[in-house]
Design a protein around this motif. Structure first.
Motif, mmCIF file in Angstrom:
data_model
loop_
_atom_site.group_PDB
_atom_site.id
_atom_site.type_symbol
_atom_site.label_atom_id
_atom_site.label_comp_id
_atom_site.label_asym_id
_atom_site.label_seq_id
_atom_site.Cartn_x
_atom_site.Cartn_y
_atom_site.Cartn_z
ATOM 1 N N GLY A 111 0.887 -1.282 -0.056
ATOM 2 C CA GLY A 111 -0.013 -0.087 0.006
ATOM 3 C C GLY A 111 0.963 1.224 -0.029
ATOM 4 N N PHE A 112 2.152 1.213 0.152
ATOM 5 C CA PHE A 112 2.889 2.262 0.116
ATOM 6 C C PHE A 112 3.017 2.762 -1.410
ATOM 7 N N SER A 113 3.208 4.080 -1.453
ATOM 8 C CA SER A 113 3.296 4.838 -2.785
ATOM 9 C C SER A 113 4.877 4.656 -2.899
ATOM 10 N N ALA A 114 5.285 5.325 -4.212
ATOM 11 C CA ALA A 114 6.729 5.203 -4.335
ATOM 12 C C ALA A 114 7.557 6.287 -3.451
ATOM 13 N N ALA A 115 6.745 7.296 -3.241
ATOM 14 C CA ALA A 115 7.453 8.744 -2.444
ATOM 15 C C ALA A 115 7.456 8.059 -0.874
ATOM 16 N N ASP A 116 6.389 7.504 -0.383
ATOM 17 C CA ASP A 116 6.231 6.734 0.683
ATOM 18 C C ASP A 116 7.413 5.667 1.052
ATOM 19 N N ALA A 117 7.645 4.884 0.088
ATOM 20 C CA ALA A 117 8.599 3.793 0.389
ATOM 21 C C ALA A 117 10.027 4.626 0.308
ATOM 22 N N ASP A 118 10.183 5.423 -0.571
ATOM 23 C CA ASP A 118 11.691 6.250 -0.664
ATOM 24 C C ASP A 118 11.972 6.948 0.889
ATOM 25 N N LYS A 119 10.908 7.574 1.382
ATOM 26 C CA LYS A 119 10.925 8.133 2.737
ATOM 27 C C LYS A 119 11.332 7.124 3.643
ATOM 28 N N LEU A 120 10.472 6.115 3.534
ATOM 29 C CA LEU A 120 10.862 4.862 4.787
ATOM 30 C C LEU A 120 12.074 4.535 4.806
ATOM 31 N N GLY A 121 12.609 4.136 3.321
ATOM 32 C CA GLY A 121 13.728 3.857 3.105
ATOM 33 C C GLY A 121 14.972 4.596 3.437
ATOM 34 N N ARG A 122 14.772 5.831 3.608
ATOM 35 C CA ARG A 122 15.669 6.716 3.941
ATOM 36 C C ARG A 122 15.981 6.861 5.340
ATOM 37 N N LYS A 123 14.623 6.635 6.099
ATOM 38 C CA LYS A 123 14.627 6.355 7.463
ATOM 39 C C LYS A 123 15.547 5.068 7.854
ATOM 40 N N TRP A 124 15.217 4.197 7.096
ATOM 41 C CA TRP A 124 16.010 2.534 7.736
ATOM 42 C C TRP A 124 17.446 2.914 7.278
ATOM 43 N N ASP A 125 17.757 3.551 6.148
ATOM 44 C CA ASP A 125 19.092 3.684 5.916
ATOM 45 C C ASP A 125 20.033 4.547 7.219
ATOM 46 N N ALA A 126 19.269 5.679 7.734
ATOM 47 C CA ALA A 126 19.893 6.319 8.859
ATOM 48 C C ALA A 126 19.951 5.406 10.055
ATOM 49 N N GLU A 127 18.792 4.767 10.419
ATOM 50 C CA GLU A 127 18.978 3.817 11.508
ATOM 51 C C GLU A 127 19.906 2.538 11.580
ATOM 52 N N THR A 128 20.098 2.094 10.203
ATOM 53 C CA THR A 128 21.046 1.104 10.125
ATOM 54 C C THR A 128 22.600 1.551 10.191
ATOM 55 N N TYR A 129 22.676 2.886 9.815
ATOM 56 C CA TYR A 129 24.217 3.299 9.884
ATOM 57 C C TYR A 129 24.305 3.675 11.385
ATOM 58 N N ASP B 281 -8.360 -1.131 2.666
ATOM 59 C CA ASP B 281 -7.096 -1.561 2.898
ATOM 60 C C ASP B 281 -6.113 -0.557 2.405
ATOM 61 N N ARG B 282 -4.855 -0.820 2.316
ATOM 62 C CA ARG B 282 -3.867 0.236 2.233
ATOM 63 C C ARG B 282 -4.180 0.809 0.710
ATOM 64 N N ASP B 283 -4.663 0.042 -0.218
ATOM 65 C CA ASP B 283 -4.824 0.201 -1.554
ATOM 66 C C ASP B 283 -6.081 0.844 -1.776
ATOM 67 N N GLY B 284 -6.847 0.974 -0.942
ATOM 68 C CA GLY B 284 -8.075 1.646 -1.301
ATOM 69 C C GLY B 284 -9.314 0.648 -1.367
ATOM 70 N N LYS B 285 -9.030 -0.686 -1.265
ATOM 71 C CA LYS B 285 -9.776 -1.655 -1.704
ATOM 72 C C LYS B 285 -10.870 -1.946 -0.539
ATOM 73 N N PRO B 286 -12.179 -2.356 -0.629
ATOM 74 C CA PRO B 286 -12.883 -2.584 0.584
ATOM 75 C C PRO B 286 -12.461 -3.724 1.354
ATOM 76 N N LYS B 287 -12.485 -3.822 2.560
ATOM 77 C CA LYS B 287 -11.979 -4.720 3.708
ATOM 78 C C LYS B 287 -13.126 -4.937 4.908
ATOM 79 N N LYS B 288 -12.983 -5.744 5.550
ATOM 80 C CA LYS B 288 -14.184 -5.930 6.563
ATOM 81 C C LYS B 288 -13.343 -5.450 7.810
#
Length: 331
Positions: free
Chosen positions: A36-54, A124-131
């Motif tokens: 459900g993450f967009s490309a921009a959100d994935a990139d933002k999370l990736g940069r956060k994980w980069d910093a934490e890993t370092y 859900d994260r993709d905007g599809k119906p869920k219970k």
């Protein structure tokens, strides 16, 4: 680029990869970005994980222990002893993307609020119906996660137990349905099967759960339910009304068969919404109305703590008034 695209189940997903030499040591990690993450959100999370890993590799920050790691440890060590292992596994696997990478020691308050909101959502994260899940189900899932983190703390996997930060929905779990003997007999008579009729009567006259009725052994002292977790034997006395049943009926029916036949019998008798477990509540009600104290009722029902028996406290209102009226009469 730390983020790469791949396809899973026909859906676009993102994977974070980190590879770098830090202080002479090669560090390589990879994680799948939650669905459900967009490309921009994935990139933002990736940069956060980069910093934490370092930061961890350079000794600036402690290593992160994720909820996912705690859950896997808990299942690996304790899972085989759980009666609900199969259902719990399915639930935790379904929602793993929502908790997998969450730090088990930091940010639990914010994460639990967001997680609860997602579980309550109808999309859900993709905007599809869920219970959407009810608060009781959400509370159960968060309870599983809390238990996993606590176990990881016990095993030395996490340094601090911060599960007190978690916000877990409260819900009304009490059901106050108390039926009389007449109702019980009507339902029992509505079943053509001897074991079903016997189980219904035993439930009303003993307060035992369905599973307890099917596994109880009849002894001269009563129904023997084996040894409890505190090492003490649990014996439920046999009511005179079911003494003959205890002597002559041996339960061979399967739990699912008894449940199915109970549903049919209650419908035939005109009580379509009555649960088998309500017979247990009815037994407690009958004892209290006959003057039995809550402590003793809890002993018969096998409650582990007084808190479980307090759900019936409202039934003793008349007894409380009688007790108050006796104040000062002893002088």
């Amino acid at each position: 680029m730390p983020i790469e695209t791949f396809t899973k189940d026909g859906r676009r997903r993102y994977r974070w990869t980190y590879e770098r030499v830090i202080e002479g040591r090669r560090v390589r990690k990879t994680k799948v970005i939650p669905a459900g993450f967009s490309a921009a959100d994935a990139d933002k999370l990736g940069r956060k994980w980069d910093a934490e890993t370092y930061a961890v590799a350079a000794g600036i920050k402690r290593p992160t222990v994720t909820i996912g790691e705690c859950v896997r440890l808990h299942f690996s060590d304790k899972g085989q002893g759980w009666k609900d292992l199969s259902s719990r596994s399915q639930v935790m696997e379904k929602y793993a993307p929502e908790y997998e990478s969450q730090d088990a020691m930091e940010g639990l308050h914010e994460w639990s609020v967001q997680f609860t909101g997602y579980l309550r959502s109808s999309v859900d994260r993709d905007g599809k119906p869920k219970k959407p899940l009810a608060d009781k189900s959400i509370s159960n899932i968060l309870g599983y996660i809390r238990a996993a983190i606590k176990y990881a703390k016990k095993k030395g996997k996490v340094q601090h137990d911060e599960t007190g930060q978690m916000v877990i929905p409260a819900f009304e779990n009490e059901r106050h349905v108390y039926e009389k003997r007449r109702t019980m007999l009507q339902i029992a008579k509505a079943s053509p099967y001897r074991e079903v009729r016997a189980a219904i009567r035993v439930a009303f006259y003993s307060g035992m759960r369905m599973s307890e009725i099917l596994r109880a052994k009849v002894t001269p002292k009563g129904y023997d339910l084996g040894t409890t977790k505190n090492g003490r034997p649990r014996i439920v006395p046999i009511h005179p009304k079911i003494a003959a049943t205890a002597r002559h009926v041996r339960f061979t029916i399967k739990p699912y068969q008894l449940k199915d036949q109970w549903v049919l019998a209650r419908k035939r008798a005109g009580y379509p919404n009555l649960r088998f477990h309500d017979l247990r509540h009815s037994a407690a009600s009958e004892m209290i109305n006959a003057g039995v104290d809550l402590y003793t009722v809890g002993g018969v029902l096998g409650h582990k703590t007084p808190a479980s028996t307090r759900r019936y406290a409202h039934l003793v209102t008349d007894k409380l008034a009688e007790a108050v009226n006796k104040i000062g009469k002893g002088e």
